[in-house]
Scaffold this motif. Structure first.
Motif, PDB file in Angstrom:
ATOM      1  N   THR A 105      18.839   3.335 -14.561  1.00 33.89           N
ATOM      2  CA  THR A 105      19.782   3.060 -13.485  1.00 33.89           C
ATOM      3  C   THR A 105      19.182   1.973 -12.601  1.00 33.89           C
ATOM      4  O   THR A 105      17.978   1.707 -12.650  1.00 33.89           O
ATOM      5  CB  THR A 105      20.042   4.307 -12.612  1.00 33.89           C
ATOM      6  N   ALA A 106      20.015   1.360 -11.765  1.00 33.14           N
ATOM      7  CA  ALA A 106      19.523   0.314 -10.865  1.00 33.14           C
ATOM      8  C   ALA A 106      18.513   0.883  -9.868  1.00 33.14           C
ATOM      9  O   ALA A 106      17.480   0.265  -9.572  1.00 33.14           O
ATOM     10  CB  ALA A 106      20.704  -0.321 -10.129  1.00 33.14           C
ATOM     11  N   ARG A 107      18.786   2.072  -9.353  1.00 29.53           N
ATOM     12  CA  ARG A 107      17.865   2.686  -8.395  1.00 29.53           C
ATOM     13  C   ARG A 107      16.530   3.007  -9.051  1.00 29.53           C
ATOM     14  O   ARG A 107      15.466   2.799  -8.468  1.00 29.53           O
ATOM     15  CB  ARG A 107      18.473   3.959  -7.807  1.00 29.53           C
ATOM     16  N   GLY A 108      16.586   3.519 -10.259  1.00 31.19           N
ATOM     17  CA  GLY A 108      15.353   3.839 -10.969  1.00 31.19           C
ATOM     18  C   GLY A 108      14.535   2.598 -11.282  1.00 31.19           C
ATOM     19  O   GLY A 108      13.301   2.615 -11.213  1.00 31.19           O
ATOM     20  N   ARG A 109      15.227   1.496 -11.596  1.00 36.02           N
ATOM     21  CA  ARG A 109      14.516   0.261 -11.889  1.00 36.02           C
ATOM     22  C   ARG A 109      13.764  -0.238 -10.646  1.00 36.02           C
ATOM     23  O   ARG A 109      12.640  -0.726 -10.727  1.00 36.02           O
ATOM     24  CB  ARG A 109      15.498  -0.804 -12.388  1.00 36.02           C
ATOM     25  N   HIS A 110      14.412  -0.104  -9.491  1.00 33.42           N
ATOM     26  CA  HIS A 110      13.747  -0.505  -8.248  1.00 33.42           C
ATOM     27  C   HIS A 110      12.576   0.426  -7.942  1.00 33.42           C
ATOM     28  O   HIS A 110      11.503  -0.029  -7.510  1.00 33.42           O
ATOM     29  CB  HIS A 110      14.733  -0.487  -7.083  1.00 33.42           C
ATOM     30  N   ALA A 111      12.755   1.732  -8.175  1.00 27.24           N
ATOM     31  CA  ALA A 111      11.667   2.689  -7.943  1.00 27.24           C
ATOM     32  C   ALA A 111      10.473   2.371  -8.839  1.00 27.24           C
ATOM     33  O   ALA A 111       9.318   2.473  -8.422  1.00 27.24           O
ATOM     34  CB  ALA A 111      12.156   4.109  -8.186  1.00 27.24           C
ATOM     35  N   HIS A 112      10.756   1.965 -10.072  1.00 23.36           N
ATOM     36  CA  HIS A 112       9.676   1.594 -10.984  1.00 23.36           C
ATOM     37  C   HIS A 112       8.952   0.351 -10.477  1.00 23.36           C
ATOM     38  O   HIS A 112       7.724   0.260 -10.533  1.00 23.36           O
ATOM     39  CB  HIS A 112      10.230   1.335 -12.385  1.00 23.36           C
ATOM     40  N   ARG A 113       9.692  -0.581  -9.936  1.00 25.30           N
ATOM     41  CA  ARG A 113       9.092  -1.822  -9.426  1.00 25.30           C
ATOM     42  C   ARG A 113       8.111  -1.530  -8.284  1.00 25.30           C
ATOM     43  O   ARG A 113       7.056  -2.154  -8.202  1.00 25.30           O
ATOM     44  CB  ARG A 113      10.197  -2.771  -8.938  1.00 25.30           C
ATOM     45  N   VAL A 114       8.453  -0.579  -7.411  1.00 24.12           N
ATOM     46  CA  VAL A 114       7.607  -0.294  -6.245  1.00 24.12           C
ATOM     47  C   VAL A 114       6.824   1.005  -6.418  1.00 24.12           C
ATOM     48  O   VAL A 114       6.396   1.624  -5.453  1.00 24.12           O
ATOM     49  CB  VAL A 114       8.451  -0.236  -4.950  1.00 24.12           C
ATOM     50  N   ARG A 115       6.604   1.413  -7.655  1.00 20.20           N
ATOM     51  CA  ARG A 115       5.968   2.700  -7.940  1.00 20.20           C
ATOM     52  C   ARG A 115       4.565   2.793  -7.352  1.00 20.20           C
ATOM     53  O   ARG A 115       4.062   3.892  -7.099  1.00 20.20           O
ATOM     54  CB  ARG A 115       5.920   2.953  -9.445  1.00 20.20           C
ATOM     55  N   ALA A 143     -14.873  13.226   7.201  1.00 16.87           N
ATOM     56  CA  ALA A 143     -16.303  12.981   7.035  1.00 16.87           C
ATOM     57  C   ALA A 143     -16.766  13.191   5.595  1.00 16.87           C
ATOM     58  O   ALA A 143     -17.646  12.485   5.098  1.00 16.87           O
ATOM     59  CB  ALA A 143     -17.105  13.868   7.974  1.00 16.87           C
ATOM     60  N   SER A 144     -16.169  14.167   4.910  1.00 17.70           N
ATOM     61  CA  SER A 144     -16.592  14.476   3.542  1.00 17.70           C
ATOM     62  C   SER A 144     -16.155  13.418   2.548  1.00 17.70           C
ATOM     63  O   SER A 144     -16.708  13.297   1.462  1.00 17.70           O
ATOM     64  CB  SER A 144     -16.026  15.829   3.109  1.00 17.70           C
ATOM     65  N   GLY A 145     -15.131  12.646   2.924  1.00 20.99           N
ATOM     66  CA  GLY A 145     -14.610  11.633   2.012  1.00 20.99           C
ATOM     67  C   GLY A 145     -13.792  12.200   0.878  1.00 20.99           C
ATOM     68  O   GLY A 145     -13.426  11.486  -0.058  1.00 20.99           O
ATOM     69  N   ALA A 146     -13.505  13.501   0.925  1.00 28.86           N
ATOM     70  CA  ALA A 146     -12.824  14.163  -0.191  1.00 28.86           C
ATOM     71  C   ALA A 146     -11.306  14.095  -0.100  1.00 28.86           C
ATOM     72  O   ALA A 146     -10.610  14.399  -1.066  1.00 28.86           O
ATOM     73  CB  ALA A 146     -13.250  15.624  -0.255  1.00 28.86           C
ATOM     74  N   LEU A 147     -10.780  13.695   1.051  1.00 29.93           N
ATOM     75  CA  LEU A 147      -9.330  13.757   1.231  1.00 29.93           C
ATOM     76  C   LEU A 147      -8.580  12.604   0.579  1.00 29.93           C
ATOM     77  O   LEU A 147      -7.410  12.742   0.237  1.00 29.93           O
ATOM     78  CB  LEU A 147      -8.982  13.811   2.729  1.00 29.93           C
ATOM     79  N   GLN A 148      -9.233  11.470   0.419  1.00 33.36           N
ATOM     80  CA  GLN A 148      -8.541  10.334  -0.191  1.00 33.36           C
ATOM     81  C   GLN A 148      -9.029  10.138  -1.617  1.00 33.36           C
ATOM     82  O   GLN A 148     -10.238  10.152  -1.885  1.00 33.36           O
ATOM     83  CB  GLN A 148      -8.768   9.049   0.608  1.00 33.36           C
ATOM     84  N   ASP A 149      -8.086   9.948  -2.536  1.00 30.90           N
ATOM     85  CA  ASP A 149      -8.414   9.696  -3.933  1.00 30.90           C
ATOM     86  C   ASP A 149      -8.473   8.179  -4.137  1.00 30.90           C
ATOM     87  O   ASP A 149      -7.445   7.508  -4.216  1.00 30.90           O
ATOM     88  CB  ASP A 149      -7.352  10.322  -4.848  1.00 30.90           C
ATOM     89  N   GLY A 150      -9.692   7.651  -4.206  1.00 31.31           N
ATOM     90  CA  GLY A 150      -9.866   6.208  -4.323  1.00 31.31           C
ATOM     91  C   GLY A 150      -9.304   5.636  -5.602  1.00 31.31           C
ATOM     92  O   GLY A 150      -8.774   4.511  -5.618  1.00 31.31           O
ATOM     93  N   HIS A 151      -9.393   6.397  -6.685  1.00 27.70           N
ATOM     94  CA  HIS A 151      -8.876   5.924  -7.975  1.00 27.70           C
ATOM     95  C   HIS A 151      -7.372   5.696  -7.886  1.00 27.70           C
ATOM     96  O   HIS A 151      -6.862   4.645  -8.307  1.00 27.70           O
ATOM     97  CB  HIS A 151      -9.206   6.946  -9.059  1.00 27.70           C
ATOM     98  N   LEU A 152      -6.643   6.660  -7.331  1.00 30.15           N
ATOM     99  CA  LEU A 152      -5.188   6.542  -7.282  1.00 30.15           C
ATOM    100  C   LEU A 152      -4.727   5.539  -6.224  1.00 30.15           C
ATOM    101  O   LEU A 152      -3.689   4.889  -6.385  1.00 30.15           O
ATOM    102  CB  LEU A 152      -4.563   7.911  -7.036  1.00 30.15           C
ATOM    103  N   THR A 153      -5.496   5.391  -5.156  1.00 27.66           N
ATOM    104  CA  THR A 153      -5.177   4.350  -4.179  1.00 27.66           C
ATOM    105  C   THR A 153      -5.301   2.979  -4.828  1.00 27.66           C
ATOM    106  O   THR A 153      -4.431   2.113  -4.677  1.00 27.66           O
ATOM    107  CB  THR A 153      -6.109   4.440  -2.959  1.00 27.66           C
ATOM    108  N   ALA A 154      -6.404   2.780  -5.569  1.00 26.55           N
ATOM    109  CA  ALA A 154      -6.608   1.506  -6.260  1.00 26.55           C
ATOM    110  C   ALA A 154      -5.552   1.279  -7.331  1.00 26.55           C
ATOM    111  O   ALA A 154      -5.040   0.164  -7.509  1.00 26.55           O
ATOM    112  CB  ALA A 154      -8.009   1.476  -6.884  1.00 26.55           C
ATOM    113  N   LEU A 155      -5.198   2.347  -8.047  1.00 30.76           N
ATOM    114  CA  LEU A 155      -4.184   2.230  -9.090  1.00 30.76           C
ATOM    115  C   LEU A 155      -2.834   1.849  -8.494  1.00 30.76           C
ATOM    116  O   LEU A 155      -2.095   1.030  -9.044  1.00 30.76           O
ATOM    117  CB  LEU A 155      -4.059   3.547  -9.857  1.00 30.76           C
ATOM    118  N   GLY A 156      -2.493   2.439  -7.331  1.00 27.19           N
ATOM    119  CA  GLY A 156      -1.235   2.100  -6.680  1.00 27.19           C
ATOM    120  C   GLY A 156      -1.178   0.636  -6.301  1.00 27.19           C
ATOM    121  O   GLY A 156      -0.155  -0.042  -6.498  1.00 27.19           O
ATOM    122  N   CYS A 157      -2.279   0.110  -5.768  1.00 26.32           N
ATOM    123  CA  CYS A 157      -2.340  -1.319  -5.432  1.00 26.32           C
ATOM    124  C   CYS A 157      -2.178  -2.172  -6.693  1.00 26.32           C
ATOM    125  O   CYS A 157      -1.503  -3.213  -6.671  1.00 26.32           O
ATOM    126  CB  CYS A 157      -3.663  -1.639  -4.751  1.00 26.32           C
TER     127      CYS A 157
END
Length: 363
Positions: A105-115, A143-157
């Motif tokens: 669908t058009a909406r899904g195509r846009h969602a894929h573009r900005v995934r 402080a623990s650094g455990a709350l953010q997933d660096g791999h998935l943040t980098a993958l999203g970028c």
């Protein structure tokens, strides 16, 4: 037999007052949006969205049998079908249960573009948002650094690179360089593109997150650029404070930085404004290419919040990071001695790409 005792009198619980239709719909949107986000995220992470919108035959926009989709992505049909049903209700695809097919669908195509925004928000920042109550009550911290997933943040970028690449190429087409340093390199997608497209050039990627560096090294190796690109795990503040300890970085004649400067702008390094120290840490640089996200001017907030803005602002607010406005960022650049040579919207209303000239640029 015990004598019958009457039950104590209880005040009946009043029936909930029916909310106005508009309020009822707005609250429903909050919860349904939460579910829809996780449905979309699951389709991204399982590869279903890629297969449907970027796989073989996707350009034709035809229907795909659910059985084939499940087989190609290794998903369990008993779970996949309910996901497809929900995705259909959200308009992300068209599910035909009678034919056991799904179509784009058009909406899904846009969602894929900005995934990439969903990968970074749900995957990279997800534990932060799920822990807001614990953070507010002081039971958890960053402080623990455990709350953010660096791999998935980098993958999203990296996923966002799909629509950012043409803008980046347009902005950097006329820049000459032999050695590029990407500070906050993430998955190294942009650095690989820069070096790969310019024969004879080399690059160094720097990121503080171990998972991001691991992903970057894998991508560099996959691209066959081990001999031309080096990945270093280091904190930007350490690089800026002591550039002599990172000679490959300090020797760069082109410096790039993506969505990381906002963590430091407004601060100081060794008694100097951060951006002044940043500029001085790269004496060989003729150009600096910076992409970053900004907050809206208080009196110019849009009636409808743009995609990712709410997540981006909340994430940084709870981390205690003051985001800059676009105008404030330009002032910081000028105060540090940079010249803004060009600037473009980088695919999102509050994300910009700047090409900066350093004092060496005019030599």
């Amino acid at each position: 037999m015990s004598p019958h005792r009457a039950s104590p009198t209880r005040t009946p619980t009043p029936a909930p007052t029916r909310a106005p239709a508009a309020d009822d719909a707005a609250v429903a949107d909050l919860l349904n949006g939460f579910i829809g986000t996780y449905v979309l995220y699951s389709l991204i992470r399982t590869g279903v969205l890629d297969h449907l919108y970027d796989g073989p035959g996707a350009a034709g926009g035809g229907a795909v049998p659910v059985a084939r989709l499940a087989a190609d992505t290794g998903t369990d049909p008993d779970v996949l079908v309910p996901l497809l049903r929900s995705a259909d209700r959200a308009g992300l695809l068209a599910h035909d249960p009678a034919r056991a097919e799904v179509a784009p669908t058009a909406r899904g195509r846009h969602a894929h573009r900005v995934r990439g925004y969903f990968t970074a928000t749900v995957g990279g920042f997800g534990d932060v948002f799920r822990s807001l109550d614990s953070l507010a009550l002081g039971r958890d911290s960053f402080a623990s650094g455990a709350l953010q997933d660096g791999h998935l943040t980098a993958l999203g970028c990296a996923q966002n690179w799909t629509f950012q690449k043409p803008l980046f190429d347009e902005a950097t087409a006329g820049l000459a360089f032999t050695h590029a340093a990407d500070i906050g390199c993430g998955a190294a997608t942009r650095l690989i593109h820069l070096v790969e497209s310019r024969p004879g050039t080399t690059g160094i990627g720097v990121d503080v997150n171990a998972e991001a560096c691991q992903l970057a090294r894998q991508n560099v190796k996959r691209a066959g650029l081990d001999d031309r690109i080096t990945i270093v795990q280091a904190d930007m503040l350490d690089v800026v404070s002591d550039p002599a300890a990172y000679p490959q970085v300090a020797e760069a004649d082109l410096v790039t930085s993506y969505f990381i400067l906002h963590h430091f702008v407004g601060g100081e390094v060794g008694g100097r404004p951060f951006l002044t120290a940043f500029r001085e840490a790269f004496p060989a640089a003729r150009h600096v290419v910076v992409a970053d996200g900004f907050t809206e001017e208080p009196d110019q907030r849009a009636p409808v919040t743009p995609l990712f803005t709410l997540a981006y602002e909340l994430f940084h607010d709870v981390m205690g990071i003051d985001l800059q406005t676009h105008a404030a960022q330009r002032r910081h650049f000028a105060d540090a001695g940079f010249t803004v040579l060009s600037e473009i919207e980088f695919g999102h209303p509050l994300e910009w790409l700047f090409v900066l000239g350093s004092p060496r640029e005019g030599e």
